[in-house]
Design a protein around this motif. Structure first.
Motif, PDB file in Angstrom:
ATOM      1  N   ARG A 151     -75.316 192.632 111.525  1.00  0.00           N
ATOM      2  CA  ARG A 151     -75.662 192.956 110.649  1.00  0.00           C
ATOM      3  C   ARG A 151     -75.732 191.962 109.427  1.00  0.00           C
ATOM      4  O   ARG A 151     -76.696 191.825 108.459  1.00  0.00           O
ATOM      5  CB  ARG A 151     -74.265 194.217 109.871  1.00  0.00           C
ATOM      6  CG  ARG A 151     -74.518 195.792 110.564  1.00  0.00           C
ATOM      7  CD  ARG A 151     -75.947 196.300 110.193  1.00  0.00           C
ATOM      8  NE  ARG A 151     -75.507 197.752 111.124  1.00  0.00           N
ATOM      9  CZ  ARG A 151     -76.127 198.563 111.044  1.00  0.00           C
ATOM     10  NH1 ARG A 151     -77.414 198.788 110.742  1.00  0.00           N
ATOM     11  NH2 ARG A 151     -75.781 200.191 111.405  1.00  0.00           N
ATOM     12  N   LYS A 152     -74.942 191.190 109.812  1.00  0.00           N
ATOM     13  CA  LYS A 152     -74.681 189.990 108.889  1.00  0.00           C
ATOM     14  C   LYS A 152     -73.905 188.538 109.772  1.00  0.00           C
ATOM     15  O   LYS A 152     -73.651 189.114 110.911  1.00  0.00           O
ATOM     16  CB  LYS A 152     -73.654 189.787 107.485  1.00  0.00           C
ATOM     17  CG  LYS A 152     -72.533 190.273 107.784  1.00  0.00           C
ATOM     18  CD  LYS A 152     -71.811 189.897 106.592  1.00  0.00           C
ATOM     19  CE  LYS A 152     -71.317 189.185 106.117  1.00  0.00           C
ATOM     20  NZ  LYS A 152     -70.071 189.390 105.028  1.00  0.00           N
TER      21      LYS A 152
ATOM     22  N   ALA B 193     -69.911 193.481 110.189  1.00  0.00           N
ATOM     23  CA  ALA B 193     -70.861 192.780 110.551  1.00  0.00           C
ATOM     24  C   ALA B 193     -71.944 192.692 111.592  1.00  0.00           C
ATOM     25  O   ALA B 193     -72.494 192.396 111.575  1.00  0.00           O
ATOM     26  CB  ALA B 193     -70.263 190.943 110.831  1.00  0.00           C
TER      27      ALA B 193
END
Length: 70
Positions: free
Chosen positions: A19-20, A55
């Motif tokens: 996700r990040k 994340a």
């Protein structure tokens, strides 16, 4: 399974989503739960969080085995 004397062998990783980005030195909190257990093979759902924000996440399968005798 920390401190149990057992080993975990990863067999499959599914539905992995990143996700990040996570940079070196950042504290990464890992949350893992059993979703299915059959004899020595288990399925898990896991999430990685940075400052409470998601994340990465994935489902994975692993075999739980005894550590080899010395």
């Amino acid at each position: 399974l920390a401190g149990s004397g057992k080993l975990v062998y990863f067999m499959a990783i599914e539905e992995a989503k990143f996700r990040k980005p996570v940079e070196p030195g950042v504290l990464l909190r890992l949350e893992v739960e059993f979703t299915q257990k059959r004899a020595r093979v288990c399925k898990f759902a896991g999430r990685a969080l940075v400052n409470g924000e998601l994340a990465a996440e994935a489902s994975f399968t692993a075999m739980i085995a005894d550590a080899p005798a010395d």
